[in-house]
Design a protein around this motif. Sequence first.
Motif, PDB file in Angstrom:
ATOM      1  N   SER A  52       7.261 -34.014   4.029  1.00  0.00           N
ATOM      2  CA  SER A  52       7.727 -33.202   3.022  1.00  0.00           C
ATOM      3  C   SER A  52       6.297 -33.215   1.858  1.00  0.00           C
ATOM      4  O   SER A  52       5.567 -33.759   1.912  1.00  0.00           O
ATOM      5  N   PRO A  53       6.660 -31.977   0.997  1.00  0.00           N
ATOM      6  CA  PRO A  53       5.744 -32.049   0.153  1.00  0.00           C
ATOM      7  C   PRO A  53       5.255 -33.043  -0.712  1.00  0.00           C
ATOM      8  O   PRO A  53       3.977 -33.257  -1.014  1.00  0.00           O
ATOM      9  N   LYS A  77      11.072 -31.265  -2.909  1.00  0.00           N
ATOM     10  CA  LYS A  77      10.658 -29.838  -2.403  1.00  0.00           C
ATOM     11  C   LYS A  77      11.382 -28.866  -3.560  1.00  0.00           C
ATOM     12  O   LYS A  77      12.395 -29.282  -4.264  1.00  0.00           O
ATOM     13  N   THR A  78      11.066 -27.651  -3.312  1.00  0.00           N
ATOM     14  CA  THR A  78      11.653 -26.869  -4.138  1.00  0.00           C
ATOM     15  C   THR A  78      12.443 -25.805  -3.252  1.00  0.00           C
ATOM     16  O   THR A  78      11.938 -25.374  -2.122  1.00  0.00           O
ATOM     17  N   TYR A 102      15.176 -20.605  -7.417  1.00  0.00           N
ATOM     18  CA  TYR A 102      14.631 -22.039  -7.211  1.00  0.00           C
ATOM     19  C   TYR A 102      14.766 -22.948  -8.135  1.00  0.00           C
ATOM     20  O   TYR A 102      14.784 -22.905  -9.263  1.00  0.00           O
ATOM     21  N   GLU A 198       8.720 -16.645   9.927  1.00  0.00           N
ATOM     22  CA  GLU A 198       8.871 -16.832   8.248  1.00  0.00           C
ATOM     23  C   GLU A 198       9.315 -15.731   7.635  1.00  0.00           C
ATOM     24  O   GLU A 198      10.112 -15.791   6.698  1.00  0.00           O
ATOM     25  N   ARG A 202      12.670 -15.507   5.293  1.00  0.00           N
ATOM     26  CA  ARG A 202      12.608 -15.047   3.769  1.00  0.00           C
ATOM     27  C   ARG A 202      13.567 -13.713   3.611  1.00  0.00           C
ATOM     28  O   ARG A 202      14.246 -13.624   2.427  1.00  0.00           O
ATOM     29  N   ARG A 213      11.636 -23.453  -0.181  1.00  0.00           N
ATOM     30  CA  ARG A 213      10.342 -22.357  -0.519  1.00  0.00           C
ATOM     31  C   ARG A 213       9.149 -22.450   0.151  1.00  0.00           C
ATOM     32  O   ARG A 213       8.754 -21.482   0.356  1.00  0.00           O
ATOM     33  N   ASP A 214       9.094 -23.626   0.821  1.00  0.00           N
ATOM     34  CA  ASP A 214       7.714 -23.729   1.827  1.00  0.00           C
ATOM     35  C   ASP A 214       8.128 -23.747   3.116  1.00  0.00           C
ATOM     36  O   ASP A 214       7.711 -24.359   4.009  1.00  0.00           O
ATOM     37  N   ASP A 216       7.046 -21.644   5.262  1.00  0.00           N
ATOM     38  CA  ASP A 216       5.969 -21.771   6.298  1.00  0.00           C
ATOM     39  C   ASP A 216       5.427 -23.134   6.674  1.00  0.00           C
ATOM     40  O   ASP A 216       5.035 -23.220   7.616  1.00  0.00           O
ATOM     41  N   SER A 217       5.529 -23.947   5.748  1.00  0.00           N
ATOM     42  CA  SER A 217       4.899 -25.533   6.161  1.00  0.00           C
ATOM     43  C   SER A 217       5.849 -25.875   7.379  1.00  0.00           C
ATOM     44  O   SER A 217       5.555 -26.464   8.194  1.00  0.00           O
ATOM     45  N   ASP A 398      17.057 -28.725   6.038  1.00  0.00           N
ATOM     46  CA  ASP A 398      15.265 -28.948   6.366  1.00  0.00           C
ATOM     47  C   ASP A 398      15.474 -29.998   7.243  1.00  0.00           C
ATOM     48  O   ASP A 398      15.887 -31.101   7.151  1.00  0.00           O
TER      49      ASP A 398
END
Length: 402
Positions: A52-53, A77-78, A102, A198, A202, A213-214, A216-217, A398
């Motif tokens: 996670s971020p 995370k967002t 968000y 991605e 989106r 929001r991430d 892509d990660s 997630d």
Amino acid sequence: MSKETVVVREFDAERDCSRVEIVERMCEVGPSGKMSLYTDLMGDPICRVRHSPAYLMLVAESRAEKEIVGLIRGCIKTVTCGNKLSRNGKNGSENNVHLPIYTKVAYILGLRVSPSHRRMGIGLKLVSRMEDWFREKGAEYSYMATEKDNEASLKLFIDRCGYSKFRSPSVLVQPVFAHRVRLPSRVTIFRLSPHDAEILYRRRFSTIEFFPRDIDSVLNNKLNLGTFLAVSGYTESWPGLDRFLSDPPESWAVLSIWNSKEVFRLEVRGASLVRRGFAKTSRLIDKALPWLRIPSVPEVFRPFGLHLLYGLGGEGPDSVRLTRALCGFAHNLAKEKGCGVVATEVASWEPLRLGIPHWKRLSCAEDLWCMKRLGEDYSDGAVGDWTKSPPGPSIFVDPREF
């Protein structure tokens, strides 16, 4: 032991791993006296949040004995918490477009307290310290997941910590058989590149609750095994994402696969000899006579891995059948990788859940997510208090938090 004799501090990998593992082993999941589920983190207690971020793991340590008696994990995370209408004018016309709103959300998982130290306020102390960190990092909401009949967890989070019941998704689990699942001949399955996946997510799913929001990660993570798109009647090669988005087929479905086997292993404990014998017999017959396609029970009484299906979505009258085909494809991939089960989590009203094969005995028809507002909602185009919003038909689960 009083709660004043316990110190809550950050997890130290060098000195805490083995002691944390002891607590984990004492806290198997499941009703007392029945089969329980043990999670083996394979020597990495923080593995379930490290992707996670932002993440943190705390432990509760007794001052005198220096014994770890509790632990908790959290990540931030967002995500999407709603959507707003935007008018996008092109060539003199106005098109209504829904844009995501968000918010910064925190997630609590892996709260454990040693059985010999329960009802001493340790769980409350761990949650409170974790929430302090959430606020320091600017999180607006905190949420957690538990079984709907976990009275101890609900009493702590709802009665003492101020959480409220928020969503009730379903965890659907399908065993991996000794035989391969036969896929429909008229269905074509394409593997998308992380970049195309991605863009698709989106464009089509960014307004779904909890959409990260991430993304892509997530899609570029080494644990992601790929994103797969199913369509009916395609005889040509992949036309490219631009053409697909501009002129999509009547029906399509998509999902991604996360390799949780590399993060943790599960093990069912407490099964009777009769259950074990039946499971073994079903596997032997299925292996010897695979053409019969017997729904055999995998070896879940020893450590086994799972693949998580996430990002499920689709459109069109045939989307349910295409979802079933994708689940069959995921089953066969899990068989190749040596997994015991394939799992997914979807909203209670998810239209595509009818296409997700699962065994009721292994699944959880009603998981429970509880949420708490940590402070004022500073999200872009605020939706008010998200905890009071009605549920939508879908949620984005997630895989980093499963």
